[in-house]
Design an enzyme around this catalytic site. Structure first.
Site, PDB file in Angstrom:
ATOM      1  N   GLU A 136     -20.283  -5.088  -7.799  1.00 48.19           N
ATOM      2  CA  GLU A 136     -20.960  -5.697  -8.878  1.00 48.19           C
ATOM      3  C   GLU A 136     -21.108  -7.019  -8.855  1.00 48.19           C
ATOM      4  OE1 GLU A 136     -18.579  -2.279 -11.785  1.00 48.19           O
ATOM      5  OE2 GLU A 136     -17.924  -4.354 -12.202  1.00 48.19           O
ATOM      6  N   CYS A 149     -21.722 -14.428 -11.512  1.00 47.65           N
ATOM      7  CA  CYS A 149     -20.359 -13.934 -10.742  1.00 47.65           C
ATOM      8  C   CYS A 149     -20.711 -13.077  -9.657  1.00 47.65           C
ATOM      9  CB  CYS A 149     -19.602 -13.200 -11.869  1.00 47.65           C
ATOM     10  SG  CYS A 149     -17.934 -12.612 -11.100  1.00 47.65           S
ATOM     11  N   CYS A 156     -10.385  -4.402  -2.776  1.00 52.22           N
ATOM     12  CA  CYS A 156      -9.618  -5.635  -2.788  1.00 52.22           C
ATOM     13  C   CYS A 156      -8.167  -5.115  -2.154  1.00 52.22           C
ATOM     14  CB  CYS A 156      -9.547  -6.307  -4.211  1.00 52.22           C
ATOM     15  SG  CYS A 156      -8.487  -8.070  -3.826  1.00 52.22           S
ATOM     16  N   CYS A 160      -3.575  -7.206  -7.829  1.00 53.07           N
ATOM     17  CA  CYS A 160      -3.332  -7.927  -9.087  1.00 53.07           C
ATOM     18  C   CYS A 160      -3.140  -6.747 -10.220  1.00 53.07           C
ATOM     19  CB  CYS A 160      -4.227  -8.966  -9.488  1.00 53.07           C
ATOM     20  SG  CYS A 160      -4.326 -10.043  -8.117  1.00 53.07           S
ATOM     21  N   CYS A 163      -5.587  -6.080 -13.050  1.00 44.83           N
ATOM     22  CA  CYS A 163      -7.161  -6.144 -12.553  1.00 44.83           C
ATOM     23  C   CYS A 163      -7.420  -4.546 -11.976  1.00 44.83           C
ATOM     24  CB  CYS A 163      -7.479  -7.052 -11.296  1.00 44.83           C
ATOM     25  SG  CYS A 163      -8.938  -7.080 -10.604  1.00 44.83           S
ATOM     26  N   GLU A 212     -11.278 -10.881  -2.683  1.00 43.98           N
ATOM     27  CA  GLU A 212     -10.508 -12.187  -2.591  1.00 43.98           C
ATOM     28  C   GLU A 212     -11.500 -12.908  -1.418  1.00 43.98           C
ATOM     29  OE1 GLU A 212      -7.881 -14.512  -3.502  1.00 43.98           O
ATOM     30  OE2 GLU A 212      -9.246 -15.743  -2.119  1.00 43.98           O
ATOM     31  N   CYS A 387     -15.091  -5.533 -15.045  1.00 49.54           N
ATOM     32  CA  CYS A 387     -15.463  -5.226 -13.961  1.00 49.54           C
ATOM     33  C   CYS A 387     -14.864  -3.831 -13.245  1.00 49.54           C
ATOM     34  CB  CYS A 387     -15.396  -6.205 -12.781  1.00 49.54           C
ATOM     35  SG  CYS A 387     -16.398  -7.650 -13.008  1.00 49.54           S
TER      36      CYS A 387
HETATM   37  S1  SF4 Z   1      -7.832 -10.382  -9.619  1.00 53.39           S
HETATM   38 FE1  SF4 Z   1      -9.108 -10.596  -7.494  1.00 53.39          FE
HETATM   39  S2  SF4 Z   1      -7.686 -11.093  -5.857  1.00 53.39           S
HETATM   40 FE2  SF4 Z   1      -6.671  -9.838  -7.677  1.00 53.39          FE
HETATM   41  S3  SF4 Z   1      -6.984  -7.664  -7.392  1.00 53.39           S
HETATM   42 FE3  SF4 Z   1      -8.702  -8.156  -8.643  1.00 53.39          FE
HETATM   43  S4  SF4 Z   1     -10.391  -8.568  -7.209  1.00 53.39           S
HETATM   44 FE4  SF4 Z   1      -8.307  -8.548  -5.980  1.00 53.39          FE
END
Ligand code: SF4
Length: 414
Positions: A136, A149, A156, A160, A163, A212, A387
């Site tokens: 995205e 962005c 990933c 997190c 997220c 990341e 996202c």
């Molecule tokens: S916040 Fe960033 S580093 Fe953490 S899981 Fe989401 S995409 Fe990955």
């Protein structure tokens, strides 16, 4: 550098059956740079190649050296300054040479699977790579800037907890071409070719989409160098921000080799809570992370480090947390700014957003501690703004419906 809040929280998505890169371990993958890869039809995508790589590509196609030097400069200018997507448009390259180029090379753009436009002007795209991976990209216009962005990975590894992307496994790193290709597609859509120093809508870039960026260091560095090159896309490094969850060993390199603004996903001030929210904290703790921030080359009061702090009800939003945040940032003498981000929940999320009163109080405490702590305004709430939601929604629609909507919405973007 102000970072719009839409940008990270739940960056994205995607579960795909076969990983393209082996990722050893759960939260510490080896970043494996991929060399220049031809497409399945044998042609090489020129987008993402450095000037030297472009010349090499022409040489390896059989062009003689003097010609390759000249043509690589011309082609590079057409790609990054003029936004050309066809060799036929390169008017200073002999027509007779166009078929030779077309046989060997392509000028890639990500495929647009879906595009959404919010009532507040926020635009969001679901993109697809040549090998069928979805990611995205979001554009957020403000009165005095327009911020894109950009994603660095498909999925990933970092998990997190707040997220949405963190719920998906890493499929692969994006290539430098796929990263810079996002910027070029946005320029296409905004009608911002040829590159010009003033009057652009797209003024800022944040590496804060899926993934990341410091786990895909080489590709991110190469892509951002293309974005910053004064002969091409020509965005100043002061208008680019790289956001990391705290990959401490790579931060000094990022400062030295890329030199853009730094943002850090902090989100908590105690080990227990940060271990939960950002599991990478178990490897690189808060003190180590803040020391790496203090050592980040180029950070000063004119170029402050942004600390992102998502506001989660009864988790990280107490008065004591705010006071501890001030203490920590002052202890490391950091030129800091804190972005307080109201949590944008997604289905299945474990957390709720703090109340507006709590967020205001938290902000006041940090401000009173002498550190700027604005509360970011949520953007694009009427579209699938967090996202990953776009991807999830897209999976529920038919292919034909998606194609039709993408065409209509892209036409409307002008
Ligand atoms: S916040 Fe960033 S580093 Fe953490 S899981 Fe989401 S995409 Fe990955």
């Amino acid at each position: 550098m102000e970072i719009p809040p839409i940008l990270r929280y739940g960056c994205a998505m995607q579960t795909v059956s076969a990983a393209l890169m082996p990722i050893p371990g759960h939260i510490d993958p080896v970043p494996v740079p991929r060399g220049v890869q031809p497409r399945p039809d044998g042609r090489v995508d020129l987008i993402g190649l450095t000037k030297d790589q472009l010349r090499e590509a022409l040489l390896s196609g059989g062009m003689e050296l003097k010609q390759a030097k000249l043509r690589s400069k011309q082609i590079w200018h057409w790609l990054y300054n003029r936004g050309a997507t066809r060799f036929a448009d390169m008017t200073d390259i002999a027509k007779a040479q166009h078929p030779w180029l077309e046989e060997r090379f392509v000028i890639g753009r990500p495929e647009v699977v879906e595009a959404q436009v919010s009532n507040d002007g926020t635009r969001k795209w679901l993109l697809r790579s040549a090998d069928g991976q979805d990611y995205e990209m979001v554009f957020i216009p403000d009165a005095d800037r327009g911020t894109l962005c950009v994603s660095s990975q498909v999925g990933c590894t970092l998990n997190c907890r707040f997220c949405h992307t963190g719920t998906m496994r890493l499929v692969r790193n994006l290539t430098a071409g796929e990263i810079v290709g996002q910027v070029m597609l946005a320029r296409d859509s905004l009608g911002e070719w040829p590159s010009q120093p003033e009057g652009r809508m797209l003024t800022n870039i944040v590496m804060m989409g899926m993934g990341e960026p410091l786990y895909n260091f080489d590709a991110v560095r190469d892509a951002l160098k293309l974005v910053m090159d004064g002969d091409g896309l020509a965005l100043s490094k002061r208008r680019i921000t790289l956001s990391t969850s705290g990959v401490v060993p790579m931060m000094a390199r990022a400062g030295a080799e890329i030199g853009v603004n730094l943002a850090v996903s902090l989100h908590a001030v105690t080990k227990d809570v940060r271990d939960e929210l950002v599991p990478l904290n178990k490897k690189y703790g808060i003190e180590e992370l803040l020391q790496a921030c203090a050592d980040y080359p180029g950070a000063n009061n004119a170029r402050r480090i942004t600390f992102e702090y998502v506001m989660l009800k009864d988790k990280n939003d107490s008065d004591a947390d705010a006071h501890e945040l001030v203490r920590l940032l002052r202890h490391y003498d950091l030129p800091a700014k804190v972005n307080l981000i109201p949590f944008n929940p997604w289905p299945g999320a474990d957390y709720e957003c703090s109340t507006p009163e709590r967020i205001r109080r938290f902000s006041d405490i940090v401000f009173e501690g002498g550190i700027s702590a604005p509360v970011r305004t949520p953007r694009g709430r009427d579209i699938d703004a967090a996202c990953g939601q776009l991807k999830t929604a897209a999976e529920k629609k038919s292919r034909a419906q998606l194609d039709r909507e993408a065409e209509e919405k892209f036409a409307a973007l002008g």
